[in-house]
Scaffold this motif. Structure first.
Motif, PDB file in Angstrom:
ATOM      1  N   SER A 273       0.809  -1.216   0.000  1.00 36.25           N
ATOM      2  CA  SER A 273       0.000   0.000   0.000  1.00 36.25           C
ATOM      3  C   SER A 273       0.842   1.266   0.000  1.00 36.25           C
ATOM      4  O   SER A 273       0.431   2.288  -0.546  1.00 36.25           O
ATOM      5  CB  SER A 273      -0.925   0.012   1.227  1.00 36.25           C
ATOM      6  OG  SER A 273      -1.785  -1.102   1.218  1.00 36.25           O
ATOM      7  N   CYS A 274       2.019   1.228   0.643  1.00 39.72           N
ATOM      8  CA  CYS A 274       2.821   2.429   0.804  1.00 39.72           C
ATOM      9  C   CYS A 274       3.693   2.741  -0.400  1.00 39.72           C
ATOM     10  O   CYS A 274       3.911   3.896  -0.738  1.00 39.72           O
ATOM     11  CB  CYS A 274       3.723   2.299   2.041  1.00 39.72           C
ATOM     12  SG  CYS A 274       2.841   2.334   3.618  1.00 39.72           S
ATOM     13  N   ARG A 275       4.213   1.723  -1.041  1.00 38.41           N
ATOM     14  CA  ARG A 275       5.176   1.935  -2.116  1.00 38.41           C
ATOM     15  C   ARG A 275       4.485   2.266  -3.435  1.00 38.41           C
ATOM     16  O   ARG A 275       3.351   1.866  -3.680  1.00 38.41           O
ATOM     17  CB  ARG A 275       6.069   0.701  -2.286  1.00 38.41           C
ATOM     18  CG  ARG A 275       6.928   0.384  -1.068  1.00 38.41           C
ATOM     19  CD  ARG A 275       7.791  -0.826  -1.302  1.00 38.41           C
ATOM     20  NE  ARG A 275       8.784  -0.588  -2.325  1.00 38.41           N
ATOM     21  CZ  ARG A 275      10.029  -0.156  -2.085  1.00 38.41           C
ATOM     22  NH1 ARG A 275      10.402   0.105  -0.843  1.00 38.41           N
ATOM     23  NH2 ARG A 275      10.889   0.027  -3.070  1.00 38.41           N
ATOM     24  N   THR A 276       5.191   3.009  -4.269  1.00 39.28           N
ATOM     25  CA  THR A 276       4.643   3.403  -5.565  1.00 39.28           C
ATOM     26  C   THR A 276       5.070   2.466  -6.689  1.00 39.28           C
ATOM     27  O   THR A 276       4.700   2.697  -7.845  1.00 39.28           O
ATOM     28  CB  THR A 276       5.114   4.835  -5.916  1.00 39.28           C
ATOM     29  OG1 THR A 276       6.554   4.858  -5.962  1.00 39.28           O
ATOM     30  CG2 THR A 276       4.626   5.833  -4.887  1.00 39.28           C
ATOM     31  N   ASP A 277       5.847   1.429  -6.367  1.00 35.36           N
ATOM     32  CA  ASP A 277       6.365   0.538  -7.403  1.00 35.36           C
ATOM     33  C   ASP A 277       5.872  -0.893  -7.255  1.00 35.36           C
ATOM     34  O   ASP A 277       6.468  -1.819  -7.784  1.00 35.36           O
ATOM     35  CB  ASP A 277       7.904   0.541  -7.394  1.00 35.36           C
ATOM     36  CG  ASP A 277       8.478   0.112  -6.039  1.00 35.36           C
ATOM     37  OD1 ASP A 277       7.688  -0.085  -5.093  1.00 35.36           O
ATOM     38  OD2 ASP A 277       9.711  -0.027  -5.945  1.00 35.36           O
ATOM     39  N   ARG A 278       4.766  -1.105  -6.506  1.00 34.62           N
ATOM     40  CA  ARG A 278       4.300  -2.467  -6.265  1.00 34.62           C
ATOM     41  C   ARG A 278       2.994  -2.808  -6.981  1.00 34.62           C
ATOM     42  O   ARG A 278       2.488  -3.900  -6.834  1.00 34.62           O
ATOM     43  CB  ARG A 278       4.128  -2.690  -4.761  1.00 34.62           C
ATOM     44  CG  ARG A 278       5.442  -2.716  -3.994  1.00 34.62           C
ATOM     45  CD  ARG A 278       6.383  -3.756  -4.555  1.00 34.62           C
ATOM     46  NE  ARG A 278       7.691  -3.752  -3.918  1.00 34.62           N
ATOM     47  CZ  ARG A 278       8.031  -4.515  -2.896  1.00 34.62           C
ATOM     48  NH1 ARG A 278       7.145  -5.345  -2.385  1.00 34.62           N
ATOM     49  NH2 ARG A 278       9.233  -4.446  -2.380  1.00 34.62           N
ATOM     50  N   ALA A 279       2.404  -1.869  -7.713  1.00 33.07           N
ATOM     51  CA  ALA A 279       1.139  -2.159  -8.396  1.00 33.07           C
ATOM     52  C   ALA A 279       1.338  -3.116  -9.573  1.00 33.07           C
ATOM     53  O   ALA A 279       0.433  -3.859  -9.934  1.00 33.07           O
ATOM     54  CB  ALA A 279       0.480  -0.864  -8.870  1.00 33.07           C
ATOM     55  N   GLY A 280       2.522  -3.079 -10.192  1.00 35.40           N
ATOM     56  CA  GLY A 280       2.803  -3.963 -11.318  1.00 35.40           C
ATOM     57  C   GLY A 280       2.097  -3.587 -12.605  1.00 35.40           C
ATOM     58  O   GLY A 280       2.069  -4.373 -13.554  1.00 35.40           O
ATOM     59  N   LEU A 281       1.529  -2.386 -12.673  1.00 38.95           N
ATOM     60  CA  LEU A 281       0.730  -2.002 -13.836  1.00 38.95           C
ATOM     61  C   LEU A 281       1.575  -1.395 -14.944  1.00 38.95           C
ATOM     62  O   LEU A 281       1.325  -1.639 -16.129  1.00 38.95           O
ATOM     63  CB  LEU A 281      -0.366  -1.013 -13.417  1.00 38.95           C
ATOM     64  CG  LEU A 281      -1.428  -1.543 -12.456  1.00 38.95           C
ATOM     65  CD1 LEU A 281      -2.396  -0.437 -12.084  1.00 38.95           C
ATOM     66  CD2 LEU A 281      -2.169  -2.710 -13.073  1.00 38.95           C
ATOM     67  N   VAL A 282       2.572  -0.584 -14.574  1.00 36.21           N
ATOM     68  CA  VAL A 282       3.345   0.127 -15.590  1.00 36.21           C
ATOM     69  C   VAL A 282       4.103  -0.856 -16.470  1.00 36.21           C
ATOM     70  O   VAL A 282       4.110  -0.747 -17.705  1.00 36.21           O
ATOM     71  CB  VAL A 282       4.306   1.129 -14.925  1.00 36.21           C
ATOM     72  CG1 VAL A 282       5.152   1.827 -15.996  1.00 36.21           C
ATOM     73  CG2 VAL A 282       3.527   2.156 -14.115  1.00 36.21           C
ATOM     74  N   ASN A 283       4.752  -1.835 -15.873  1.00 35.45           N
ATOM     75  CA  ASN A 283       5.511  -2.820 -16.644  1.00 35.45           C
ATOM     76  C   ASN A 283       4.603  -3.757 -17.431  1.00 35.45           C
ATOM     77  O   ASN A 283       4.941  -4.192 -18.537  1.00 35.45           O
ATOM     78  CB  ASN A 283       6.412  -3.640 -15.718  1.00 35.45           C
ATOM     79  CG  ASN A 283       7.523  -2.810 -15.107  1.00 35.45           C
ATOM     80  OD1 ASN A 283       7.975  -1.840 -15.709  1.00 35.45           O
ATOM     81  ND2 ASN A 283       7.967  -3.177 -13.911  1.00 35.45           N
ATOM     82  N   ALA A 284       3.439  -4.084 -16.851  1.00 33.72           N
ATOM     83  CA  ALA A 284       2.556  -5.065 -17.495  1.00 33.72           C
ATOM     84  C   ALA A 284       1.684  -4.463 -18.585  1.00 33.72           C
ATOM     85  O   ALA A 284       1.334  -5.149 -19.551  1.00 33.72           O
ATOM     86  CB  ALA A 284       1.666  -5.724 -16.440  1.00 33.72           C
ATOM     87  N   ALA A 285       1.319  -3.201 -18.458  1.00 32.40           N
ATOM     88  CA  ALA A 285       0.373  -2.594 -19.401  1.00 32.40           C
ATOM     89  C   ALA A 285       0.993  -2.461 -20.789  1.00 32.40           C
ATOM     90  O   ALA A 285       2.146  -2.045 -20.927  1.00 32.40           O
ATOM     91  CB  ALA A 285      -0.063  -1.222 -18.893  1.00 32.40           C
TER      92      ALA A 285
END
Length: 550
Positions: A273-285
């Motif tokens: 929840s805290c980090r901005t690099d854990r959603a995994g969306l930018v690399n996967a999209a």
């Protein structure tokens, strides 16, 4: 912009009691007067029909886009991994949902209620959709990709049936018949719990990362409420663009924390929840992605699951009705006529049908948080909502760029919900001005509906957490889900209790007939009888002749 309530103001002034201003021999007596009743808010800076300058309209539209990302990202993030989907599937479902939100918002603002309502994904569908995901026929599939496709097909089939139900309720005028008996008194719990009923998406989600959620809440309040008196400008700045300013500040702060490995010592949940690099969306999209109908295969149908999703669409329609009432209030429009409300629900059904065709994991609903931002900015322009829809469609196609904004940590968005949900709830409480709040009948209806609206859904939720199933536990899981969805919704329970009591409890004398305030809304039963309503809700061009009000 039209401003109503003149008659109510005169009546209120004539009923105002004299106040104590005496004391001295020649002291002038001051007459105390109650606040006048206002059918439309007068302090709205841009109502439904008016528009801010283009530069402001674009920024405000982008602000609405940022808000709609919260639910758009949250629901697929919960459901897609359970379906066997990976980060690519999650990114594609989010882009599909965002694309559909743009289309459905345009449809709602052009042909539905014509209010500046943003249409997004509904959280009310998560219980029956989760049951579909957990069905044994899908869990037995070993290949995650195939399990995702097969599960999505089952969800699509259930949503198609639910959409048909929603469209029948709306376009055949069945919803209109319910709205006709809705009084300001029964609308109080309906609208109030439309905001308060989503409390578990506000501070509890903010608390998953206090380090960024609490600063967002404090900065948002400071910019929107405390700074405006000290910053003088020709155009409002602080309250109008508080969302963009506060999100940018705290997002940068969260990025610094991530870069410095600040959240690494926290729990796994807080770390995500805290980090901005854990959603995994930018690399996967993907860089570009064009959603298309039945992209994951043809839909499949199961009767029991379809019934459970139908109940979810019914709950979503109730929540959307409360949101439409709040949107009209903050747009300085007249109360929504029953035929217009029914038309809006019908178009929500079309939105759910599009969600089913394109492969979304939920149905459509009017966004509560975006209704709250109308009150925050005091701008309720229809054009702004349509610009926001343009952003949704654009950034759903340009996947990488849209994924950057979709990666905003959820506690930041949850902090905004704490404020915006409260604005929607206060719109419901504002209907008390039309009611006789000194009547014991009124007090009973309000108190009892609020009590059951709070406690019954909480009982169902706690039972689910403790025993892993709801209080109704039969062999028919779809029936269990129907009961859990209905009685697990705060707004549905509160609104039903208030509506039934308001219609069945005796009113007594002729004066007591007006305790519920229905006489204030009688003139808006058909918008053709009031020029102000015709101004706000009339369809463009010659469409009104082709599709006259029911």
């Amino acid at each position: 912009m039209s401003t109503g309530g003149d008659g109510g103001a005169k009546k209120a002034e004539s009923q105002g009691g004299g106040g104590g201003g005496g004391g001295g021999g020649g002291a002038k007596k001051v007459e105390l007067k109650p606040h006048p009743v206002m059918e439309q808010l007068a302090d709205v800076q841009c109502c439904v029909q008016s528009h801010p300058p283009w530069f402001e309209a674009v920024l405000l539209g982008f602000q609405h886009y940022i808000l709609v990302l919260g639910m758009t990202v949250l629901i697929p993030s919960i459901l897609v991994p359970q379906m066997g989907g990976d980060n690519l599937h999650k990114a594609q479902v989010i882009q599909t949902q965002l694309f559909l939100s743009g289309l459905n918002t345009l449809a709602q603002t052009l042909f539905g209620t014509r209010l500046p309502s943003i249409v997004g994904g509904s959280y009310a569908f998560t219980i029956p959709i989760t049951s579909i995901i957990q069905a044994q026929r899908y869990q037995r599939i070993k290949d995650p990709h195939e399990r995702f496709s097969q599960t999505m097909a089952g969800i699509q089939g259930a949503l198609i049936v639910a959409a048909a139900f929603q469209m029948i309720m709306g376009f055949f005028g069945l919803w209109r018949n319910v709205i006709r008996i809705l009084s300001p008194l029964s609308a109080v719990p309906l609208v109030t719990f439309t905001g308060l009923g989503l409390y578990y998406l506000a501070f509890p989600m903010l608390a998953k990362c206090i380090a960024i959620g609490l600063p967002e809440l404090v900065i948002m309040i400071a910019i929107s409420q405390y700074l405006p008196p000290y910053i003088k400008s020709k155009r409002p700045l602080c309250d109008r663009f508080a969302v963009l300013a506060s999100v940018a500040i705290v997002w940068i702060y969260a990025g610094i924390l991530t870069w410095s490995d600040g959240p690494n010592k926290k729990s796994t949940d807080a770390l995500t929840s805290c980090r901005t690099d854990r959603a995994g969306l930018v690399n996967a999209a993907p860089w570009f992605y064009f959603p298309y109908p039945f992209q994951w295969g043809a839909p499949t149908f199961t009767t029991g699951e379809a019934f459970a999703v139908i109940v979810s669409s019914f709950v979503a329609s109730i929540e959307s009705t409360g949101t439409f009432i709040a949107t009209a209030r903050y747009g300085s429009a007249t109360p929504v006529p029953p035929s217009i409300m029914s038309r809006g629900i019908g178009w929500l059904g079309i939105g759910t049908l599009l969600n089913a065709f394109f492969g979304s994991v939920t149905g459509s609903t009017a966004s509560v948080e975006n209704a709250g931002v109308l009150a925050l900015t005091r701008v309720a322009s229809r054009r702004v909502a349509q610009i926001s829809a343009g952003f949704m469609i654009l950034f759903s196609v340009i996947g990488k760029f849209g994924a950057i904004f979709a990666s905003i940590p959820m506690p930041i968005v949850a902090a905004l919900y704490c404020i915006l949900f409260g604005y929607v709830s206060s719109a419901g409480l504002g209907n008390l001005q039309f009611c006789n709040i000194n009547s014991f009948r009124t007090k009973f209806i309000l108190g009892f509906s609020f009590s059951l609206g709070l406690t019954i859904p909480q009982y169902f939720r706690e039972h689910q957490i403790i025993y892993q199933y709801g209080p109704i536990h039969t062999n028919a899981k779809w029936f269990n889900d129907m009961i859990s969805v209905f009685f697990g919704s705060h707004v549905t329970v509160a609104a039903f209790v208030a509506l039934i009591l308001d219609q069945t409890l005796p009113r007594g004398s002729d004066e007591q007939q007006k305790d519920s305030g229905l006489h204030w809304w009688e003139k808006f039963r058909s918008y053709k009888s009031d020029l102000r309503s015709d101004e706000f809700y009339k369809l463009p061009g010659n469409l009104n002749k082709l599709f006259p009000p029911l």
